[in-house]
Design a protein around this motif. Structure first.
Motif: not given
Length: 1004
Positions: A129-136, A142-160
């Protein structure tokens, strides 16, 4: 187009059931012929675990019956519960672990993913389970925009972790038409993780984050298995010489191409019952003919053990279930047909009980041909009774000894069982046609009360396969429109256009698409917005069939072979306990706090469950569902946090007491999952007033979600303060000034604070009267996301004792315990009587009425949800005769208007005379007769069997004229005289009752 249709007019329909796999070949050019175009049919046992063998056998048999007709088959349509069974059976070989990524900067973390999934299934599926800024927000901003670096950090966790399935779940993503946050995150993740299945929740289901996410998790978990299964279907087709495209039937009676089905297999979970209903109507009522007159029709599908019943609407599609459905123990908001099942089948066991008989619910099931008497066995079944009554099946000589009285009583029992379930399904008293299908239908009578005719169509045993073959194509729109930008009619037209376009994109012939359902839902406390749901359907386009074949061929090699997540079975620990709960020996934990000289109730997970259900009943249909608050408290208790409740009598005279609750739209809370708004509001008010701490917390209202809110504030994860066993309403009311504190001492609401949970807060310092406080705060609330927590002016021990409604947490606990006991002990038919005993007896509470909701009206005015339900008494039956207490009113109908909460109950007798049998401030609660649980205004719907309960209100509302002015009928604009339903009895404190006894644990 006509010539193409005649060359490829044949369809093969297949339905894979738990016992049999049925197949038919249908000629669409022979719809008007006596055989309705059915050229061939076959029934064969379902093979397990590889259902493909059964499908291949059944299809091969029907193809052999028509000779050289393979080239004229336009498509193969399969309905299967195979994907659903993988979840029900908790089969780790067919389920993949899933990672969930939530999109929201400030909300949703209090209730993590999998919170509402059974523990054994969570063990199998919860990968990360992970969390990224965003939402409406609800207005689409928009509650908050998507941050690409946060997405990539979650990708690392999923890949691991090596996960191969991920769900992206964003707050209000179904209405995200501008930012497309989920799609953006998926695109970034696909570039980084090209071999991972990524599911966007907005493409799976609608508004309701937790339920939408649950559906998406189940969908993601079976993607690999679905690909393998569908690949197996296509391989079997090749072996049979079929080069036509493959379609899979969906839950709503429409089809999806095989490539799309491999991406959204959850859409096929409940296709079996739907196929039976649609196939029955096609065979028995002529659905599919041009210009046929359609009416609502009840379909009864009788199997070996159970009978599934549903309603087919004039649109030709099944009536949908309520907003939330339970699938394999998982709550989802995914569209499913509304079904009622009873324990009646061809193998149901019949037993004598003196002069009476019982039918089922136990059954010989698939062993009918060996255990029933007419087949040489020694069990008396409903099939034996049918043969004794004249059906020509098996050896009738083996049932010649059955006396006519037994046969008559059994047939009468079956008749009543069917009439009861039919009555529950009907929306009006008008008789409707009934279609009997299924192999067990021979046990059913052909004359039933409330039925215009009983039809047993030709080919009824394979109606499910016929239903698959005639499936159509659907397009659905479910979104929120801002009516400040367009009129309601413009919004509806736009939604219809979008739904039609979606149907065409999904493969419908544009010339045949029609809108079959339009629904508008006002959003309480949100101005200028309305939710619109539109469904359009059309015939499957021949051009689309051809393109689907090409698409599937092109993608076959690339999509079927690379993501096989099959693995060795994973062991799953058994549920915590399967033993029955012992209500008589359970003791809540009451501890003595020697330092403060008082007893404290340390609330357990069991206690929280009971308080939850009691609060919703005390909410009088308002207050919002307490589900989210319950899940948060349950998880806190499981993680070792403590929640303490104290009696008001143990408060020091100088105590500083805060009180708080939620304000705003329930439509927001089901997406944001009620974050920490109240905690923020309390903290903001403490800061303004210069308070470093306080002594206790008290609830605004015990009814609904706000009944649990003070427990969250007082939890050791919150402010770690005891919760007073009491509140300021003793129920739920729509506004903040409708409190007993305002009744007895106006001016005690300010200063107060509201907080949105994402950094916005307002402190209101003064007000000329209490009513303006609510109006001003609600205006601010709409600008702060339409959902806020509110903390009011701290109060004193004296005011709590003199003005508060006391021991209401204990009252909710006792009511919830009554419901839980009734559910376990199968005494739901007397749950209302048991609740009455819990609240003070028949002089305190009364059963007002029993019946079925036959009308629901809703409207929105100044932010409040207004409307009225009409309840009609149903015919007396065996269940009704088991009630221990007669209702106050019988016959005719009961009308209950509501303004968020129920206002009064007016009985309209059959002669037209009217009488008010209960009004506010007394509590009027509508219980679901089937579960004993409360129905809130959002859950009101046609056809529900209900019991209406009235409970005497606290004398805080009736001992002074201002109490009735604030909380009586006139407060809602009704010039009705208040007459009490009974005499109030102060609830007995749980602390007082169980202090000094040893606490006991209970299976959770």
């Amino acid at each position: 187009m006509g010539s193409i249709r005649s060359q490829h007019s044949l369809r093969i329909g297949v339905d894979v059931g738990g016992t049999n796999t049925d197949a038919v070949i249908l000629d669409l050019d022979a719809v008007d012929q006596p055989n309705r175009g059915v050229l061939a049919f076959h029934k064969t046992p379902t093979t397990s675990p590889n259902v493909t063998d059964g499908i291949e056998t059944a299809v091969g048999k029907v193809l052999s019956q028509i000779g050289n007709g393979v080239s004229n088959v336009s498509c193969l349509i399969i309905g299967t519960t195979h994907f659903l069974n993988a979840v029900i059976e908790r089969d780790s070989r067919r389920l993949s672990k899933v990672g969930v990524i939530r999109l929201s900067k400030s909300f949703t973390r209090d209730i993590p993913p999998f919170s509402d999934v059974p523990e054994d299934l969570t063990q199998l599926l919860n990968g990360y389970c992970g969390y990224i800024d965003g939402g409406l927000h609800i207005d689409g901003s928009e509650e908050a925009p998507i941050q690409k670096d946060q997405v990539l950090k979650e990708c690392d966790a999923i890949e691991k972790l090596g996960l191969k399935a991920v769900v992206i779940s964003g707050v209000f993503s179904p209405i995200d038409k501008h930012f497309e946050q989920e799609i953006l995150v998926r695109k970034i993740m696909q570039e980084r993780l090209p071999h991972v299945d990524i599911v966007c929740s907005s493409e799976v289901s609608n508004i309701g984050l937790l339920e939408r996410e649950n559906a998406s998790i189940l969908n993601a978990s079976i993607l690999s298995f679905a690909r393998r299964t569908i690949h197996g279907f296509r391989a079997a087709m090749k072996r049979l010489g079929l080069s036509c495209p493959l379609f899979i039937s969906q839950n709503d009676g429409t089809v999806i191409d095989s490539v799309s089905a491999a991406s959204l297999p959850i859409k096929t979970f409940s296709s079996g019952p739907t196929n039976s209903m649609r196939g029955a109507a096609y065979l028995g009522l002529g659905y599919g003919r041009k210009n046929e007159e359609r009416v609502s029709t009840i379909v009864i599908d009788v199997g070996g053990t159970t009978t599934d019943c549903g309603v087919l609407l004039p649109s030709g599609f099944p009536r949908a279930a309520s907003a939330y459905v339970d699938v394999a123990g998982v709550t989802m908001n995914f569209p499913m047909p509304h079904l009622a099942s009873i324990g009646l089948g061809g193998g149901s066991i019949v037993r004598r009980h003196g002069s009476d008989v019982s039918v089922g619910p136990d059954s010989v099931g698939y062993q009918l041909t060996s255990r029933a008497r007419v087949f040489g066995g020694d069990e008396l079944t409903t099939t034996d009774i049918a043969v004794a009554a004249g059906q020509d099946i098996g050896d009738s000589s083996r049932v010649k000894d059955l006396d006519t009285d037994l046969i008559r009583r059994t047939q009468l029992k079956i008749k009543r069982m069917l009439e009861n379930v039919i009555d529950r399904l009907k929306l009006t008293p008008a008789p409707l046609p009934v279609l009997l299908v299924g192999g067990g239908s021979i046990v059913c009578p052909l004359e039933l009360e409330g039925v215009s005719e009983v039809i047993v169509p030709k080919f009824h045993a394979v109606a499910n396969a016929v239903g698959a073959a005639i499936a159509r194509v659907c397009g659905t729109v479910d979104t929120i429109y801002v009516t400040q930008d367009m009129t309601l009619s413009e919004a509806l037209e736009h939604a219809k256009e979008q739904a039609i376009a979606k149907a065409v994109d999904a493969g419908a012939d544009a010339d045949t698409v029609t809108v079959v359902d339009v629904e508008t839902l006002p959003i309480p406390y949100v101005a200028g917005q309305i939710r619109v749901i539109v469904k359009a359907v059309g015939d499957l386009s021949i051009d689309y069939i051809s393109s689907s074949k090409n698409l599937a061929d092109a993608e076959e090699e690339s999509m079927w072979d690379d993501r096989d997540n099959s693995a060795k079975p994973e062991s799953v620990s058994a549920p915590k306990s399967l033993e029955r709960f012992n209500f008589d020996t359970y003791r809540p934990q009451i501890v003595n706090n020697a330092a403060l000289g008082r007893n404290e109730w340390v609330v357990s997970e069991t206690d929280i469950q009971w308080i939850r259900d009691g609060c919703y009943i005390l909410g009088c249909a308002g207050g919002g569902s307490p589900k989210a608050e319950y899940l948060k408290l349950r998880d806190q208790i499981r993680n070792g946090r403590t929640v303490r409740v104290i009696d008001s009598s143990s408060l020091p005279e100088t105590a500083l007491i805060y009180w708080a609750g939620m304000m705003g739209s329930p439509a927001v809370s089901i997406e944001r999952l009620n974050s920490s708004e109240c905690l923020h509001a309390v903290a903001d008010l403490m800061e303004y007033l210069g308070h470093e701490s306080f002594d206790a917390i008290m609830g605004l209202e015990i009814g609904g979600a706000n009944g649990l809110e003070p427990l969250l504030i007082g939890s050791s994860q919150g402010f770690d303060r005891p919760v007073i066993d009491g509140d300021w309403m003793g129920r739920a009311y729509p506004t903040y000034w409708q409190t007993t504190l305002a009744v007895y001492e106006p001016g005690q609401l300010t200063p107060c604070a509201i907080a949105s949970g994402d950094g916005k807060s307002i402190v209101m310092i003064k007000s000329p009267n209490d009513e303006i406080v609510d109006r001003a705060l609600r205006a601010s609330c709409s600008e702060m996301g339409s959902r806020v927590g509110m903390a009011a002016k701290p109060t004193t021990t004296k005011r709590v004792r003199e003005y508060g409604v006391l021991n209401t947490v204990s009252l909710a606990w006792r009511i919830g315990r009554s419901v839980a006991r009734a559910q376990q002990e199968s005494t739901i038919h007397t749950v209302a009587e048991q609740i009455i005993d819990a609240v003070g007896g028949p002089t305190t509470a009364k059963i007002l009425f029993r019946g079925k909701i036959v009308a629901v009206e809703r409207r929105l005015f100044k932010g409040h949800s207004y409307g009225e339900i009409t309840i009609k008494q149903v015919q007396a039956d065996e269940e009704e005769n088991r009630h221990e207490v007669a209702a106050v009113a019988e016959g005719g109908v009961l009308k209950i208007p509501f303004k968020n909460e129920n206002i009064y109950a007016k009985h309209v007798a059959e002669d037209g005379s009217e009488s008010y049998i209960a009004t506010v401030p007394d509590l009027i609660s509508v219980l679901d007769t089937q579960s004993g649980l409360a129905l809130g205004v959002p859950e009101y719907r046609y056809g529900l069997m209900v019991t209406v309960l009235a409970i005497a209100c606290s004398p805080r509302w009736t001992d002074t004229p201002r109490g009735l002015e604030y909380g009586g009928p006139k407060a809602f604009g009704y010039d009705i005289e208040y007459r009490p339903v009974g005499t109030y009895v102060e609830p007995k404190s749980v602390i007082a009752e169980y202090a000094g006894t040893a606490a006991t644990t209970a299976p959770q």
